[in-house]
Write an enzyme that holds these catalytic residues in place. Structure first.
Site: not given
Length: 790
Positions: A427, A525
């Protein structure tokens, strides 16, 4: 280990020779706080506390709202470690190397007052050559300074100190370098496999030498007298030169490695100079072939395989970050038992044990290097998304260290057949944290603010990390866990990756597959909703998903007294939540049937049949199952038969004291049954031990579950008691955990309130002998357990 035993290991006899690599974890001394001159050999450390590594000093502290929520409301600081040792005369003429598997963070190491180096990254293994600074025949002193004064330096709990193993390596001047063996399987079928082995050797002597490198493949960890393959090559190596020696092995009818059959060969590389063996290293070999396909997902050994994975951080609850191998193995077996076949290292490389366990048990692994690059992410202090945040962390060292740390991750991981992906970041593209882009998706509550950097910068940084991976392992794909695919597409970042990992962006799968038909997609994820699973199950071009997370973890906490995330499908003690039972129904190949009940959309969700919180409202009963039909009865009366949807069969009925029974028949005709019954008050304690023996080496760990039982022998979930643990003999209470992330009891306390009628005790042995565990609770007879320490 007693001092004379450690001395014996180092002063090995001529008959046995010097071990190549020895654990260097005993007889250290520790001081919390900074001290001037502590790196010098003559510094007086007699009053320092003795410790055995691995050691995490943060978990020895107290939870406090004065610390940072991001890192679990636990302390950090500055600490020093020292160790004195003497080498055998046999080490003369050898190279003596010291390897740390990980020190969190900002470690600086000295030998006899001479600086060896500094390493800011807290999760990377590193090695120093001690040879030139050693005192021959005298006492040598290692000193390590660990600096973590700013505890808001991570988005989760990192631990502090030398929290992983340390190894002393003694080798010939001509030797195999650290992580220098690289095994590849470029061609694999059930009938025939080709194995390439590369062995990187260095000549640190002062003259050129001709050496022979051999590699032998054995069919078992012990090695067979008759090897499957032996290859040799010879070359002259100049003084100071390092060379990677290639060797080739044809294997007939190989036994292939897979999650369902994790078969391991062993490859032993030997170095000979003038007919004398000078070095030897054995490496596991899993013969397997895998590839990703943009239209059809992931394939292992020529067959499609859906990746059913979990993400996980590295701590283990009240053990902190210094996690014994037995604890890791228990956790991985719990995951394996519910059908998990993959593990994502979130968001950093793990300890050596994790990869070895994944090789042995059969997990596919995504290794991961970083959670941030050049600019730090938000690290919350007063609670997640509350108040102000700090941005201190690894980003301050990224420019200098990122390429070297990426290379170090790859060189270690490439030894393991379990590893299938390298992630260069998690991220990093997160909207507004810290980068912005006009095409960002909107998440959470944060908006762009003046002066925030452009996300375009990521496209300039990524190539150097990708190249660092490919230099050391061109056989495995590079990925990132992208959280902002629309912006990553716009700047070209997603197209740089071999596999594009999407975090929580299932809705983008169809459009991005159409727009980028050659892109390989995976859920790097994911939440555990039915919709997130359906996106994997129903779209053949999605290779799989990694749930967030396998286990609850310390840090990323909400407001005090919460000290950890409850995102796991198992709680922090390893007790399964409903999501673990449901995931087992979706993923396991064995017949599965569990019962659970709930009331209200977000209210009461339990696995017991006691009076609900709203007695006048109906209760929803769920059967979590992969069986085709389930019949439910209450107190002998049929409630009805239901066919499960997405692994769940449902009924709604008024609560009534008694026994609830679900039955179902599998395709082979075997009947399966699950029950929930109303329980009484707790009247007894019961201890469930996985075994009654424990190695007395301060490294093994024994798990014991304590349960509160009623008169019928059922676990009582509504009558929790404070339990106290006492140990006698050479036994250590390593952790007492109830799974409650809102219980601020000290991690080192010997008493704790049970949660839903149970708690987990973790014991370690200090020395061989006999010991006794005693557990007491108010109003109940004590429970005792004898334990033999080997």
């Amino acid at each position: 280990m007693k001092p004379f035993l450690c001395w014996f290991l180092l002063l090995a006899s001529v008959a046995f020779g010097l071990p190549r690599e020895t654990l260097f974890t005993d007889d250290w001394k520790f001081h919390l706080g900074d001290l001037a001159g502590a790196e010098t050999p003559e510094f007086a450390d007699q009053q320092w506390r003795p410790v055995t590594l691995p050691h995490d000093w943060s978990i020895e502290g107290e939870f406090s709202p004065d610390h940072a929520s991001a890192t679990g409301f636990l302390p950090g600081g500055i600490g020093w470690y020292r160790k004195s040792f003497t080498l055998s005369p046999e080490a003369h003429g050898k190279r003596v190397l010291l390897r740390f598997e990980g020190v969190y963070r900002n470690s600086t190491v000295w030998i006899n007052g001479q600086l060896l180096g500094h390493r800011p990254h807290g999760y990377i293994d590193f090695e120093y050559d001690l040879t030139e600074a050693l005192v021959a025949g005298g006492t040598n002193v290692i000193a390590v300074k660990v600096e973590r004064a700013n505890i808001a330096d991570s988005r989760w709990y990192p631990g502090t100190g030398i929290y992983r193993d340390v190894w002393l390596t003694i080798v010939d001047p001509i030797h195999i370098v650290r992580h220098g063996v690289f095994l590849t399987t470029p061609h694999v079928t059930e009938a025939f496999a080709e194995v390439n082995s590369t062995c990187e050797v260095t000549n640190t002597s002062t003259e050129s030498r001709t050496l022979t490198v051999s590699a032998e493949i054995h069919d078992s960890p012990q090695g067979n007298p008759q090897s499957l393959s032996r290859a040799t090559t010879t070359r002259t190596l100049a003084a100071g030169e390092t060379w990677a020696f290639p060797l080739y092995h044809p294997i007939e009818h190989p036994h292939l490695w897979s999650p369902s059959d994790p078969y391991l060969y062993q490859v032993t590389h030997r170095i000979e100079v003038d007919g004398k063996q000078v070095d030897e290293v054995t490496t596991p070999l899993g013969i397997r072939a895998f590839h990703f396909d943009a239209d059809h997902g992931f394939f292992l050994n020529g067959k499609p395989l859906l990746i059913q994975g979990v993400c996980n951080h590295h701590d283990a609850g009240f053990l902190g970050a210094a996690v014994p191998r037995a604890v890791l193995e228990r956790r991985m077996r719990l995951l394996k038992n519910i059908g998990v076949n993959a593990f994502r290292c979130s968001h950093n490389p793990m300890q050596d044990d994790l990869y070895e366990i994944c090789d042995e048990l059969g997990f596919l692994v995504m290794d991961e290097a970083f959670d941030e690059w050049e600019i730090g992410k938000r690290k919350w202090v007063q609670g997640r998304n509350a108040g102000t945040a700090e941005r201190f962390g690894y980003s301050e060292d990224f420019a200098e260290w990122a390429v070297r740390d990426t290379e170090a991750m790859v060189r270690r991981a490439r030894q393991h057949p379990c590893v299938i992906l390298y992630s260069i970041g998690n991220e990093i593209d997160y909207p507004t944290d810290p980068y912005v882009h006009p095409k960002s998706r909107q998440v959470e509550i944060f908006k762009d603010s003046p002066g925030q950097p452009s996300m375009t910068r990521l496209a300039a940084v990524a190539p150097s990390l990708i190249a660092a991976v490919k230099r050391h392992d061109p056989t495995r794909p590079v990925t990132m866990a992208l959280s902002n695919a629309s912006a990553a597409n716009a700047i070209g970042l997603a197209n740089m990756l071999d596999v594009a990992g999407y975090n929580y962006q299932e809705a983008a799968y169809p459009d991005d597959h159409a727009a980028f038909p050659d892109r390989i997609l995976i859920g790097s994820e994911n939440g555990d909703s039915p919709e997130a699973w359906a996106a994997v199950r129903d779209l053949p071009y999605i290779s799989g998903q990694f749930l967030w997370t396998g286990f609850d973890f310390l840090g990323e906490a909400n407001e005090w007294p919460n000290h950890g995330s409850e995102a796991g499908i198992f709680d922090i003690a390893g007790f399964p939540k409903r999501d673990a039972l449901w995931r087992e129904a979706l993923w396991s190949e064995k017949p599965v049937l569990h019962l659970s009940v709930s009331q209200g959309r977000r209210g009461w969700r339990e696995s017991d049949w006691n009076e609900p919180r709203r007695p006048n409202e109906p209760v929803q009963v769920l059967a979590l199952t992969n069986l085709p039909k389930i019949t439910l009865s209450l107190n002998g009366r049929s409630i009805g038969t239901s066919s499960p949807q997405n692994g769940i069969a449902r009924w709604e009925l008024p609560w009534e004291k008694g026994e609830l029974i679900a039955t179902g028949t599998d395709p082979q005709g075997q009947v399966h049954r699950a029950t929930l019954a109303t329980t009484g008050r707790a009247t007894a304690l019961k201890l469930h031990a996985e075994r009654l023996e424990l190695r007395g080496d301060q490294r093994d760990a024994l798990h014991i579950i304590v349960e509160l039982l009623d008169d019928a022998g059922r676990r009582v979930a509504r009558d929790d008691r404070d339990v106290k643990v006492t140990v006698t003999g050479p036994l250590k209470l390593a952790a007492l955990e109830n799974g409650d992330q809102n219980d601020p009891t000290s991690p080192r306390s010997d008493h704790r309130t049970t949660r839903r009628g149970r708690a987990l005790i973790i014991l370690q042995g200090r020395a061989p002998g006999t010991a006794t565990l005693t557990v007491e609770a108010d109003g109940l007879p004590p429970a005792n357990l004898p334990i033999e320490l080997k």
